[in-house]
Each structure stands twice: as C-alpha cells, then as structure tokens.
Design a protein around this motif. Structure first.
Motif, PDB file in Angstrom:
ATOM      1  N   ALA A  22       6.539  -1.336  -7.754  1.00 24.46           N
ATOM      2  CA  ALA A  22       6.214  -1.736  -6.373  1.00 24.46           C
ATOM      3  C   ALA A  22       5.275  -0.727  -5.706  1.00 24.46           C
ATOM      4  O   ALA A  22       4.359  -1.113  -4.976  1.00 24.46           O
ATOM      5  N   ALA A  23       5.504   0.564  -5.964  1.00 20.25           N
ATOM      6  CA  ALA A  23       4.630   1.586  -5.358  1.00 20.25           C
ATOM      7  C   ALA A  23       3.213   1.459  -5.909  1.00 20.25           C
ATOM      8  O   ALA A  23       2.231   1.564  -5.164  1.00 20.25           O
ATOM      9  N   ALA A  28      -0.352   3.004  -4.711  1.00 19.66           N
ATOM     10  CA  ALA A  28      -0.070   4.435  -4.911  1.00 19.66           C
ATOM     11  C   ALA A  28      -0.300   4.853  -6.360  1.00 19.66           C
ATOM     12  O   ALA A  28      -0.143   4.055  -7.282  1.00 19.66           O
ATOM     13  N   SER A  29      -0.680   6.117  -6.525  1.00 21.49           N
ATOM     14  CA  SER A  29      -0.629   6.692  -7.870  1.00 21.49           C
ATOM     15  C   SER A  29       0.801   7.199  -8.069  1.00 21.49           C
ATOM     16  O   SER A  29       1.379   7.808  -7.157  1.00 21.49           O
ATOM     17  N   ALA A 451       7.649   4.141   0.254  1.00 22.11           N
ATOM     18  CA  ALA A 451       7.180   5.488  -0.123  1.00 22.11           C
ATOM     19  C   ALA A 451       5.662   5.480  -0.267  1.00 22.11           C
ATOM     20  O   ALA A 451       4.986   6.438   0.139  1.00 22.11           O
ATOM     21  N   ALA A 452       5.114   4.396  -0.815  1.00 24.62           N
ATOM     22  CA  ALA A 452       3.661   4.306  -0.968  1.00 24.62           C
ATOM     23  C   ALA A 452       2.986   4.323   0.410  1.00 24.62           C
ATOM     24  O   ALA A 452       1.988   5.019   0.632  1.00 24.62           O
ATOM     25  N   LYS A 453       3.579   3.579   1.326  1.00 22.17           N
ATOM     26  CA  LYS A 453       3.025   3.505   2.687  1.00 22.17           C
ATOM     27  C   LYS A 453       3.086   4.886   3.364  1.00 22.17           C
ATOM     28  O   LYS A 453       2.118   5.352   3.974  1.00 22.17           O
ATOM     29  N   TYR A 454       4.242   5.517   3.231  1.00 21.46           N
ATOM     30  CA  TYR A 454       4.411   6.846   3.842  1.00 21.46           C
ATOM     31  C   TYR A 454       3.424   7.843   3.235  1.00 21.46           C
ATOM     32  O   TYR A 454       2.771   8.611   3.955  1.00 21.46           O
ATOM     33  N   ALA A 455       3.313   7.797   1.907  1.00 23.75           N
ATOM     34  CA  ALA A 455       2.418   8.751   1.226  1.00 23.75           C
ATOM     35  C   ALA A 455       0.988   8.567   1.716  1.00 23.75           C
ATOM     36  O   ALA A 455       0.249   9.538   1.920  1.00 23.75           O
TER      37      ALA A 455
END
Ligand SMILES: Cc1cc2nc3c(=O)[nH]c(=O)nc-3n(C[C@H](O)[C@H](O)[C@H](O)COP(=O)(O)OP(=O)(O)OC[C@H]3O[C@@H](n4cnc5c(N)ncnc54)[C@H](O)[C@@H]3O)c2cc1C
Length: 460
Positions: A22-23, A28-29, A451-455
């Motif tokens: 999902a990430a 995201a990497s 987590a991808a969004k936050y990163a």
C-alpha cells in the motif's frame, strides 16, 4: 541529508507486506526488514481467514444485508466495550473494502467456504484459497513487482528519533537506515516466555502445558521498540488460547461432543462443543482448568476422525491412562476423589447427564452433539487447560489511523503499527476466525497509506 527510504516496514507478515504494497502504491520508496530467513512470519503458517462484513463474497453466497454497523455492534457487545471503539469501528468499516483489495491483488476467497466463525450466526469468516501462505505469496509477489526492497535475517534492534521525538529510522545491529516513517508490524509475543509472564497471566498460569503455534519471530519486539520511544502497551492479558488435555504438541481446535466437562465442584459449566473462541474464557472462570469425564464405552468408541487425531482417540486415551496422565478408576466416587473433584457434585452431574443422554436432549446446556452416558467402568478424567497459545492481543496502542499513541494520547510522529503487535483491538472473547488476520490486512494497508502520506509531508 537524503533519507534512505520514505517508509521502513519492520516485519514481513500479512500486516507488514500489506503495508509495504500500500505504501508503494501511494508513491513511497519502501524497505521491508525481516528478522527471519524468509518472509511471512505467523501469517504464513496461518489459516488466513478474514473476518469481514458487507463483502461481495457474502452477497454471492446469498448473505445479504450484512453491514459494518452490524459487525461493530456485535464486536463491541462481545468485547463489553473493553476495546478501543474508534479502532474497532475503523476495522469494521474497512473490512469489506480491504477484502476486495486483497481479491484485486489475487487472493481468492471462495464463497463456498464462507462460514459463521466465532459465536455469531452471520457468516463473516472468509477462508482464502491456499490459506495464509497463499495470501503471503500474493502480497510478496506484489511487493516484488513494485520494487520494494526486503532484507532478511536482519532484526531491527532500535528505532532512531530526532531531537523532537520523531521516528526517523531503524537500527539493525550496527547499521542504521533512515526514513520518513516506520511501520511496526513485528507480530505478537507468543515465542517470548518473559513477555508471556509479564503481559499474559492466563497463559503463564498454564505452566509447562503451554505451547505456541506461531512463528519464532514472535518475540514482541514491536512492544519493546515502541515503548522505548514513548509507546504505550494496551490490552493486558488478551490472547487466543485453546483447550487441551496436554498429551502432545498437536493442534486440535475443539473438544469432542461425547465427553462431559466438569469443574472442581463436579459441575458442568458449558456446552462442551462451544466455539473455540469462548472455551478458554470459560475455563479461566473455573480457575484455569477442568476435567473431561467419560466412561469405558465412550473411550472405546473414540475413533480417529479428521477433527480428532491427536488426543481424543481410543488407543491414545488408553495409553495416557496407563501412563497415569489420565485418572482411571472403577467408581465415579474414587475417580472424583483422586482427581480432586467434589464426588457428590460429580455424581449429581452424571445422573442428570445420563438421563439427558437417554432422552437425546441436553436440558442443561443444549449441546447438539450425541451424548454418551457415563455408566460402564472404568471411568476416566482427563485434565483440560487453556494452554495452546495461538496469538497474543496485548501490544501497542494505536489510534484509528494506525499511529502509535503515547501516554498523553498523542501520536508519536513517524511511527505506525499494524497486525498482532497492536494492543487495543481484541477483547477478552475472540470475535471469531479471521478476527486477527483480517485486521492485519486492514490496518497494514491503512498504515502503508498513512505512513506514505506522512513521509511525503515531512519531506516537503
Ligand atoms: C497456525 C495458525 C493459524 C492461524 N489461523 C488464523 C486464522 O485463520 N484467522 C485469523 O484471523 N488468525 C489466525 N491466526 C493468527 C494470525 O495468523 C496472526 O495473528 C497474524 O498472521 C499475525 O500477522 P502479523 O503480520 O501481525 O505478524 P507475523 O505474521 O507474525 O509477522 C511478523 C513478522 O515480523 C518479524 N519480526 C519480528 N520482530 C522483528 C524485528 N525486530 N525486526 C525485523 N522483523 C521482525 C517476524 O519474524 C515476522 O516475520 C493463526 C495463527 C497461526 C500461528
């Protein structure tokens, strides 16, 4: 300095791989770090059932009108609201969409296999084709297709934080990898006896009878790592345990209907064929153990079957009686005295049970199985304890967005958790088959997205 990855996922079970996929899909990497030599953890050993409401599989099977609302009501009632309502609500709301997502990736949940898991009557248990191992294979294929890196045989030993307490990386021995966000998906702690002593008294009380059916990597690292950066442990003494006579380390989920289970007072306390989701709790209410009582006729008739292979089989029962593991006596009074059961209580219970068995109707607990009267000596009593540990439910507290929460009820920035390492989802009574794997996928996927969004936001 550029970070190594946007998101690092610790653990490669169902929760970790769902998070990684999902990430990556959210741009995201991603790096997955796994302490063992292959991906999958307990998820690979698992049945992989998914407890979900309002799915296309249900509709195709003719189960219409089931909803997230109905699932939430059932879940919270069963848990007596002693779980986190917001987290449970999110699981219920996302159960169907996440199951559809898994199907979109290639997991098959045949409608013929759908069943009412747990104590509810609505079929919400979705077994996948190929069990948990196939779910892992599918997720891992997608991880590979998305070029998500994985390092095996590499145990994360610490989280790295910046001056403001944000989680910015992981330590793997002497190495360090930096990232925008970490997702803790390290599974439970069934393979860690010290944590069982600390967090799971009901399992600790079963002593050397206890054995764990899951993977070696379930050492509770998520708890240790999370607590070290301010995470809070929730859900004390929550787990799924199964009843066993303790003869061997073979997994049998249920008790056969022909036996009579009594407590120390000699009284029955349940339908002996009650769901595996409630038996451990009932045994714990009797002081953590009970006795399966039967006679020579029932023992001789106990044939091996697909469900009963390891314990409740005539020659095994005889062998265990010869070894003195099972009590065997010529009178019920002697049996009760030797086993430490109240003789008067046992005789009264057996008298009533025998009348019910003759009339084919269990007037006490409405057991549907064929009842075997207890008449022909010798008589037997096998101790039962809730000692097979399937999964643990004590773990890190998260909010409904999968952020790990600190004492002040605030998210620890950059730290997410999903799967068995989460502690505020399971009540004292297990919701039913699929109630652990389902949330692994639901919160794994959600953690990956968030987590991808936050990163991305901390990159800007
Ligand atoms: C035999 C069996 C049957 C089951 N059947 C069902 C079922 O049908 N339905 C259901 O709902 N539940 C079932 N369960 C429970 C369910 O499968 C688990 O709760 C679930 O799979 C846990 O998934 P997870 O991703 O949280 O953890 P896991 O799958 O255990 O993955 C965690 C991973 O993290 C790794 N790890 C741990 N610490 C570190 C570290 N410090 N650094 C790096 N990696 C680390 C571990 O090695 C492991 O690979 C079953 C369990 C078992 C064992």
């Amino acid at each position: 300095m550029a970070r190594d990855y946007d998101v690092i996922v610790v653990g490669s079970g169902a929760a970790g791989l769902a998070a990684a996929v999902a990430a990556a899909d959210a741009g995201a990497s991603v790096l997955v770090v796994e302490s063992e030599k292959r991906v999958g953890g307990s998820s690979r050993l698992s049945g992989g059932h998914f407890y979900a409401a309002g799915t296309s599989v249900q509709r195709e099977a003719g189960v219409v009108g089931d909803t997230a609302d109905a699932m939430f009501e059932h879940y919270m009632t069963l848990a007596q609201w002693l779980v986190d309502p917001a987290v449970v609500r999110r699981y219920c709301d996302l159960s169907a969409p996440t199951l559809e997502w898994a199907m979109g990736l290639g997991v098959k949940y045949p409608k013929e296999a759908l069943y009412a898991s747990g104590v509810g009557s609505i079929p919400r248990g979705h077994p996948p084709e190929g069990e948990g191992a196939e779910v892992i294979n599918v997720l891992d294929r997608h991880r590979t297709n998305r070029s998500v890196d994985v390092v095996l045989d590499s145990r994360v030993t610490a989280l790295v934080t910046d001056d403001e307490g944000r989680v910015t990386g992981v330590k793997i021995g002497d190495d360090e990898a930096t990232c925008g966000a970490v997702i803790m998906a390290t599974g439970g702690f069934g393979a860690n006896p010290e944590m069982i002593e600390k967090y799971l008294p009901q399992a600790a009380a079963t002593g050397d009878w206890r054995w764990y059916i899951g993977a070696e990597g379930a050492r509770g690292d998520g708890i240790t790592l999370g607590e070290a950066v301010g995470g809070v442990v929730d859900g004390h003494d929550r787990a799924l345990l199964l009843a066993t006579p303790g003869f061997s380390r073979d997994l049998e989920v249920a008790l056969p209907g022909w036996l009579v289970m009594v407590n120390r007072q000699g009284r029955r306390f349940c339908d002996e064929t009650a769901s595996y989701t409630v038996i451990a709790g009932l045994l714990n209410k009797q002081g953590g153990h009970a006795y399966a009582v039967f006679d020579e006729g029932a023992r001789a008739d106990a044939k091996r079957s697909p469900q009963f292979q390891a314990y409740w089989v005539n020659e095994i029962l005889e062998q265990k009686a010869d070894e003195g593991v099972i009590f065997r006596e010529d009178t019920l009074a002697a049996l009760a005295t030797n086993a430490g059961i109240d003789p008067e209580g046992l005789e009264g219970t057996v008298e009533r049970y025998n009348i019910d068995a003759e009339e084919g109707h269990d007037t006490a607990f409405f057991k549907k199985a064929t009842m075997a009267p207890i008449r022909t000596p010798p008589f037997y009593a096998a101790e039962i304890r809730p000692a097979i540990l399937c999964w643990t439910g004590t773990g890190l507290r998260i909010n409904a967005d999968t952020c790990v929460i600190n004492k002040a009820d605030k998210p620890i920035r950059g730290l997410y958790a999903a799967g068995e390492t989460v502690g505020n989802l399971h009540g004292d009574v297990y919701i039913g088959g699929g109630g652990s794997y389902g949330p692994c996928l639901v919160f794994g996927k959600l953690a990956g997205e968030n987590a991808a969004k936050y990163a991305r936001s901390v990159n800007d």
